[in-house]
Scaffold this active site. Structure first.
Site, PDB file in Angstrom:
ATOM      1  N   SER A 233       0.808  -1.226   0.000  1.00 45.80           N
ATOM      2  CA  SER A 233       0.000   0.000   0.000  1.00 45.80           C
ATOM      3  C   SER A 233       0.840   1.274   0.000  1.00 45.80           C
ATOM      4  CB  SER A 233      -0.977   0.079   1.176  1.00 45.80           C
ATOM      5  OG  SER A 233      -1.860  -1.027   1.160  1.00 45.80           O
ATOM      6  N   SER A 271      -1.737  -4.335  -3.305  1.00 45.21           N
ATOM      7  CA  SER A 271      -1.301  -3.045  -2.774  1.00 45.21           C
ATOM      8  C   SER A 271      -2.477  -2.080  -2.746  1.00 45.21           C
ATOM      9  CB  SER A 271      -0.170  -2.472  -3.639  1.00 45.21           C
ATOM     10  OG  SER A 271       0.399  -1.332  -3.041  1.00 45.21           O
ATOM     11  N   GLU A 273      -3.759   1.549  -2.734  1.00 43.44           N
ATOM     12  CA  GLU A 273      -3.379   2.935  -3.006  1.00 43.44           C
ATOM     13  C   GLU A 273      -4.575   3.850  -2.764  1.00 43.44           C
ATOM     14  OE1 GLU A 273       0.094   1.246  -3.680  1.00 43.44           O
ATOM     15  OE2 GLU A 273      -1.723   0.469  -4.558  1.00 43.44           O
TER      16      GLU A 273
END
Length: 347
Positions: A233, A271, A273
């Protein structure tokens, strides 16, 4: 001793001028505070962003968020999306501490509103996170009320980067990650405005890392700290004093993705974002029940300038994170190396 940042290595991103500190807090009134937990068992902490000196509930800033990839646990985005306003400080921490930090922000806002003379019955804290379990014993949930209140008390116009606050246990492109920041000055109609970024960087593959066009990751990927996939992240907070509404702020927040891409991230499946932007202009008193209020508006056709600033700020904030972070050994004996221990640009 002053931290060495990207520009100290003669690395320059873009062509817009920076603010005095080259940090998010170049936006007037914005402050940042950290509380860091650094023990053999814990590499973690909390970072808070205060949008101004006023009570954020009575001086609500226009704000917006972009979930670029939703593998994340940010609290408060539903109401932010609906109403387009920020009404608490923003807090960053690790994944399993979102609830405890949220609870601490509720208490902080109850106390602050009570001291300002009105009761608080509903509030929407914004708490975002990255997972620091690779270096921190995350299941022990070390961040709570005391740490949040310390970070709030420590908030100031200047702040450290790297292994600090929420960034203490983060990994970026297989290297030590954490907190980074940058700012840009914008000249509009003879007046200077500021746009700044703060990142919590915990994403990317080492093999993909590119710095100012130099694909250095391929030179470093044999390092044991390298990640095989783009997971972890990245949270980006953008602030400005340009008079922007929530819709425009959302468009600007989206440009943070450019900064990530220029360092080599393709935003992998694992991840999360999340990009959030707010403006200190046009804040309004939610207790004022007048039906009509006056605001300033920014010309839509001129958004290229803040778009560019958001991209440049995010890229340089990520670089500043990598250059200020220090090699760290976590609770399980894993060592993640700092970029500067493995590579330094020639100049």
């Amino acid at each position: 001793m002053a931290q060495l940042r990207a520009r100290d290595y003669h690395l320059t991103v873009g062509d817009l001028p920076t603010g005095l500190r080259n940090k998010l807090t170049d936006v007037p009134g914005v402050t940042v505070g950290h509380c860091t937990i650094d023990t053999p068992e814990h590499k973690t902490g909390v970072t808070v962003i205060l949008p101004g000196p006023e009570n954020p509930f009575t001086h609500k800033c226009p704000a917006a968020a972009v979930v670029f990839n939703g593998f994340g646990k940010t609290a408060g985005l539903m109401q932010l999306e609906e109403l387009g306003t920020l009404e608490t400080p923003i807090a960053l921490t690790n994944t399993l501490n979102v609830g405890l930090v949220h609870d601490a922000l509720v208490e902080y806002m109850i106390n602050r509103c009570e001291s300002d003379g009105f009761p608080l019955y509903s509030v929407n804290p914004i708490v975002s996170e990255c997972n620091d379990a690779g270096l921190n014993h995350i299941q022990k949930r070390a961040v709570g009320r005391e740490e949040v209140f310390r970070a709030l008390s420590a908030a100031s116009p200047d702040f450290e980067e790297g292994n600090i606050g929420a960034g203490n246990g983060m990994v970026c492109h297989g290297l030590k990650g954490g907190i980074g920041s940058s700012s840009r000055l914008l000249e509009v109609d003879g007046q200077t405005y500021t746009l700044g970024a703060l990142v919590l960087a915990n994403h990317g593959r080492m093999a993909d890392l590119t710095i100012c066009g130099n694909p250095i990751g391929s030179q470093l990927e044999q390092n044991k700290a390298a990640k095989e996939s783009d997971v972890g992240s990245c949270i980006v907070i953008l602030a400005t004093d340009l008079p922007l509404d929530s819709r425009q702020l959302k468009r600007i927040a989206l440009r943070a993705s450019v900064g990530l891409a220029r360092l080599g991230s393709f935003v992998g499946q694992g991840s999360g974002e999340v990009f959030l932007a707010f403006s200190t202009a046009n804040s309004f008193n939610g207790q004022n029940k007048k039906a009509v209020r006056q605001i300033s508006a920014f010309h839509e056709d001129l958004l290229d300038l803040p778009f560019r600033a958001a991209a440049e700020c995010t890229e340089e904030a990520l670089l500043n994170c990598l250059f200020t972070a220090k090699t760290c050994t976590g609770w399980n004996g894993k060592t993640v190396y700092a970029l500067t221990d493995l590579w330094k640009p020639e100049y």
